[in-house]
Scaffold this motif. Structure first.
Motif, PDB file in Angstrom:
ATOM      1  N   ARG A 282       0.870  -1.051   0.104  1.00 22.68           N
ATOM      2  CA  ARG A 282      -0.035   0.001   0.182  1.00 22.68           C
ATOM      3  C   ARG A 282       0.743   1.243   0.085  1.00 22.68           C
ATOM      4  NH1 ARG A 282      -4.070  -2.960   3.216  1.00 22.68           N
ATOM      5  NH2 ARG A 282      -5.445  -3.726   1.963  1.00 22.68           N
ATOM      6  N   SER A 283       0.225   2.336  -0.368  1.00 26.45           N
ATOM      7  CA  SER A 283       1.243   3.752  -0.531  1.00 26.45           C
ATOM      8  C   SER A 283       1.052   4.115   0.771  1.00 26.45           C
ATOM      9  CB  SER A 283       0.152   4.640  -1.451  1.00 26.45           C
ATOM     10  OG  SER A 283      -0.842   4.928  -0.765  1.00 26.45           O
ATOM     11  N   PRO A 284       2.239   4.999   1.116  1.00 22.94           N
ATOM     12  CA  PRO A 284       2.435   5.578   2.284  1.00 22.94           C
ATOM     13  C   PRO A 284       1.147   6.388   2.925  1.00 22.94           C
ATOM     14  CG  PRO A 284       4.289   6.108   0.880  1.00 22.94           C
ATOM     15  CD  PRO A 284       3.356   5.487   0.084  1.00 22.94           C
ATOM     16  N   ASP A 285       0.232   7.205   1.997  1.00 19.38           N
ATOM     17  CA  ASP A 285      -0.671   7.819   2.502  1.00 19.38           C
ATOM     18  C   ASP A 285      -1.956   7.067   2.790  1.00 19.38           C
ATOM     19  OD1 ASP A 285       0.549  10.253   1.954  1.00 19.38           O
ATOM     20  OD2 ASP A 285      -0.497  10.408  -0.249  1.00 19.38           O
ATOM     21  N   GLU A 286      -1.881   5.812   2.062  1.00 21.07           N
ATOM     22  CA  GLU A 286      -3.022   4.922   2.619  1.00 21.07           C
ATOM     23  C   GLU A 286      -2.767   4.147   3.730  1.00 21.07           C
ATOM     24  OE1 GLU A 286      -5.638   1.187   0.467  1.00 21.07           O
ATOM     25  OE2 GLU A 286      -3.946   1.809  -0.576  1.00 21.07           O
ATOM     26  N   SER A 287      -1.370   3.876   3.973  1.00 21.38           N
ATOM     27  CA  SER A 287      -0.754   3.163   4.952  1.00 21.38           C
ATOM     28  C   SER A 287      -1.096   3.744   6.291  1.00 21.38           C
ATOM     29  CB  SER A 287       0.613   2.672   5.015  1.00 21.38           C
ATOM     30  OG  SER A 287       0.766   1.711   3.857  1.00 21.38           O
ATOM     31  N   ARG A 288      -0.680   5.402   6.177  1.00 21.64           N
ATOM     32  CA  ARG A 288      -1.050   6.174   7.433  1.00 21.64           C
ATOM     33  C   ARG A 288      -2.379   6.307   7.755  1.00 21.64           C
ATOM     34  NH1 ARG A 288      -2.638  11.008   6.460  1.00 21.64           N
ATOM     35  NH2 ARG A 288      -2.396  12.652   8.028  1.00 21.64           N
ATOM     36  N   ARG A 289      -3.184   6.506   6.787  1.00 19.52           N
ATOM     37  CA  ARG A 289      -4.709   6.321   6.856  1.00 19.52           C
ATOM     38  C   ARG A 289      -5.229   5.406   7.780  1.00 19.52           C
ATOM     39  NH1 ARG A 289      -8.728   4.159   5.176  1.00 19.52           N
ATOM     40  NH2 ARG A 289      -7.674   3.753   3.268  1.00 19.52           N
ATOM     41  N   VAL A 290      -4.854   4.091   7.479  1.00 17.64           N
ATOM     42  CA  VAL A 290      -5.208   2.952   8.075  1.00 17.64           C
ATOM     43  C   VAL A 290      -4.713   3.054   9.389  1.00 17.64           C
ATOM     44  CG1 VAL A 290      -4.946   0.296   8.030  1.00 17.64           C
ATOM     45  CG2 VAL A 290      -5.564   1.679   6.113  1.00 17.64           C
ATOM     46  N   ALA A 291      -3.136   3.254   9.716  1.00 13.13           N
ATOM     47  CA  ALA A 291      -2.702   3.199  10.845  1.00 13.13           C
ATOM     48  C   ALA A 291      -3.440   4.161  11.944  1.00 13.13           C
ATOM     49  CB  ALA A 291      -1.130   3.376  10.693  1.00 13.13           C
ATOM     50  N   LEU A 292      -3.644   5.245  11.631  1.00  5.59           N
ATOM     51  CA  LEU A 292      -4.342   6.273  12.401  1.00  5.59           C
ATOM     52  C   LEU A 292      -5.836   6.220  12.641  1.00  5.59           C
ATOM     53  CD1 LEU A 292      -2.455   9.570  11.098  1.00  5.59           C
ATOM     54  CD2 LEU A 292      -1.913   8.147  13.050  1.00  5.59           C
ATOM     55  N   THR A 293      -6.515   5.412  11.875  1.00  7.04           N
ATOM     56  CA  THR A 293      -7.991   5.173  12.068  1.00  7.04           C
ATOM     57  C   THR A 293      -8.254   3.985  12.532  1.00  7.04           C
ATOM     58  OG1 THR A 293      -7.920   4.341   9.924  1.00  7.04           O
ATOM     59  CG2 THR A 293      -8.551   6.580   9.968  1.00  7.04           C
ATOM     60  N   ALA A 294      -7.040   3.031  12.768  1.00  9.38           N
ATOM     61  CA  ALA A 294      -7.528   1.741  13.463  1.00  9.38           C
ATOM     62  C   ALA A 294      -7.632   1.852  14.940  1.00  9.38           C
ATOM     63  CB  ALA A 294      -6.498   0.777  13.063  1.00  9.38           C
ATOM     64  N   ARG A 295      -8.460   1.348  15.640  1.00  2.43           N
ATOM     65  CA  ARG A 295      -8.859   1.399  16.916  1.00  2.43           C
ATOM     66  C   ARG A 295      -7.555   0.794  17.846  1.00  2.43           C
ATOM     67  NH1 ARG A 295     -14.499  -0.653  17.873  1.00  2.43           N
ATOM     68  NH2 ARG A 295     -14.078  -1.393  15.877  1.00  2.43           N
ATOM     69  N   ASP A 296      -7.535  -0.429  17.947  1.00  5.50           N
ATOM     70  CA  ASP A 296      -6.186  -1.188  18.388  1.00  5.50           C
ATOM     71  C   ASP A 296      -5.943  -2.361  17.461  1.00  5.50           C
ATOM     72  OD1 ASP A 296      -4.466  -2.237  20.060  1.00  5.50           O
ATOM     73  OD2 ASP A 296      -5.608  -2.507  21.747  1.00  5.50           O
ATOM     74  N   PRO A 297      -5.260  -2.426  16.675  1.00  2.00           N
ATOM     75  CA  PRO A 297      -4.919  -3.428  15.616  1.00  2.00           C
ATOM     76  C   PRO A 297      -4.631  -5.055  16.328  1.00  2.00           C
ATOM     77  CG  PRO A 297      -2.927  -2.027  15.522  1.00  2.00           C
ATOM     78  CD  PRO A 297      -4.098  -1.417  16.682  1.00  2.00           C
ATOM     79  N   LEU A 298      -4.004  -4.887  17.489  1.00  3.70           N
ATOM     80  CA  LEU A 298      -3.679  -6.299  17.984  1.00  3.70           C
ATOM     81  C   LEU A 298      -4.604  -6.810  19.148  1.00  3.70           C
ATOM     82  CD1 LEU A 298      -0.053  -4.968  19.002  1.00  3.70           C
ATOM     83  CD2 LEU A 298      -0.981  -6.358  16.850  1.00  3.70           C
ATOM     84  N   ARG A 299      -5.625  -5.829  19.280  1.00  2.00           N
ATOM     85  CA  ARG A 299      -6.691  -6.251  20.364  1.00  2.00           C
ATOM     86  C   ARG A 299      -7.829  -7.165  19.574  1.00  2.00           C
ATOM     87  NH1 ARG A 299      -9.416  -2.264  24.618  1.00  2.00           N
ATOM     88  NH2 ARG A 299     -10.004  -3.961  26.026  1.00  2.00           N
ATOM     89  N   LEU A 300      -8.121  -8.289  20.072  1.00  3.70           N
ATOM     90  CA  LEU A 300      -9.399  -9.087  19.846  1.00  3.70           C
ATOM     91  C   LEU A 300     -10.573  -8.472  20.330  1.00  3.70           C
ATOM     92  CD1 LEU A 300      -7.559 -12.563  20.481  1.00  3.70           C
ATOM     93  CD2 LEU A 300      -7.794 -11.354  18.370  1.00  3.70           C
ATOM     94  N   PRO A 301     -11.440  -8.780  19.469  1.00  5.38           N
ATOM     95  CA  PRO A 301     -13.105  -8.281  19.807  1.00  5.38           C
ATOM     96  C   PRO A 301     -13.292  -9.369  21.066  1.00  5.38           C
ATOM     97  CG  PRO A 301     -13.129  -9.914  17.936  1.00  5.38           C
ATOM     98  CD  PRO A 301     -11.503  -9.378  18.152  1.00  5.38           C
ATOM     99  N   SER A 302     -14.104  -8.341  22.001  1.00  2.87           N
ATOM    100  CA  SER A 302     -14.417  -9.253  23.417  1.00  2.87           C
ATOM    101  C   SER A 302     -15.635 -10.386  22.791  1.00  2.87           C
ATOM    102  CB  SER A 302     -15.038  -8.370  24.168  1.00  2.87           C
ATOM    103  OG  SER A 302     -16.446  -7.761  23.699  1.00  2.87           O
ATOM    104  N   ALA A 303     -15.473 -11.551  23.827  1.00  2.00           N
ATOM    105  CA  ALA A 303     -16.280 -12.761  23.358  1.00  2.00           C
ATOM    106  C   ALA A 303     -17.708 -12.273  23.611  1.00  2.00           C
ATOM    107  CB  ALA A 303     -15.781 -14.005  24.230  1.00  2.00           C
TER     108      ALA A 303
END
Length: 161
Positions: free
Chosen positions: A109-130
């Motif tokens: 992905r492009s730097p701009d698109e990667s930046r947008r995804v990184a900044l808008t994601a809540r917590d990329p490593l957190r699993l949704p609660s059961a």
């Protein structure tokens, strides 16, 4: 993704190098099916150009050759780890944001698109609660035989009539 018409154009470009041999419908469809599904027309034409620029054997360019050349081109276009690190520093990304940015960049992905995804994601490593499981009114065991679970497990003797 290439359309059948675009992949036939690529095949026609290959055939130009071999005396403009005619293309059958089966050849066009087979060639189209064998190409990468994420291939663009520009990438495929560039791959044919590179194949014949380096080809001294007289061998025909095939779909596998095109797929391999495009894979090498894409891998060569990926930024280095050092470059991604510098981009993260420049953007002020830390920890999880930097990890997600790096992952997006390595996926092409492009730097701009990667930046947008990184900044808008809540917590990329957190699993949704059961989600809680729905409890059954009858205790969950219902074989349809009129027998209780503890009778089946032999923890209680059946009631005598």
């Amino acid at each position: 993704m290439l359309t059948l018409k675009e992949s036939t154009l690529v095949l026609a470009k290959i055939r130009v190098h071999h005396g403009n041999a005619p293309i059958t419908d089966l050849e066009a469809r087979t060639f189209h099916e064998e190409l990468r599904s994420d291939l663009t027309l520009q990438e495929a034409l560039e791959a044919v150009k590179r194949f014949y620029a380096d080809n001294s054997t007289g061998r025909w360019c095939g779909s596998g050759d095109i797929n391999g050349i495009v894979r090498k081109l894409r891998n060569g276009a990926k930024p280095s780890e050092a470059q991604i690190g510098r981009e993260c520093e420049r953007l002020g990304l830390v920890e999880d944001q930097a990890w997600l940015y790096r992952r997006q960049r390595m996926m092409g992905r492009s730097p701009d698109e990667s930046r947008r995804v990184a900044l808008t994601a809540r917590d990329p490593l957190r699993l949704p609660s059961a989600k809680p499981k729905r409890r059954r009114e009858d205790g969950g065991f219902n074989p349809g035989l009129g027998v209780a679970l503890d009778e089946v497990l032999a923890t209680r003797r059946p009631a005598e009539s």
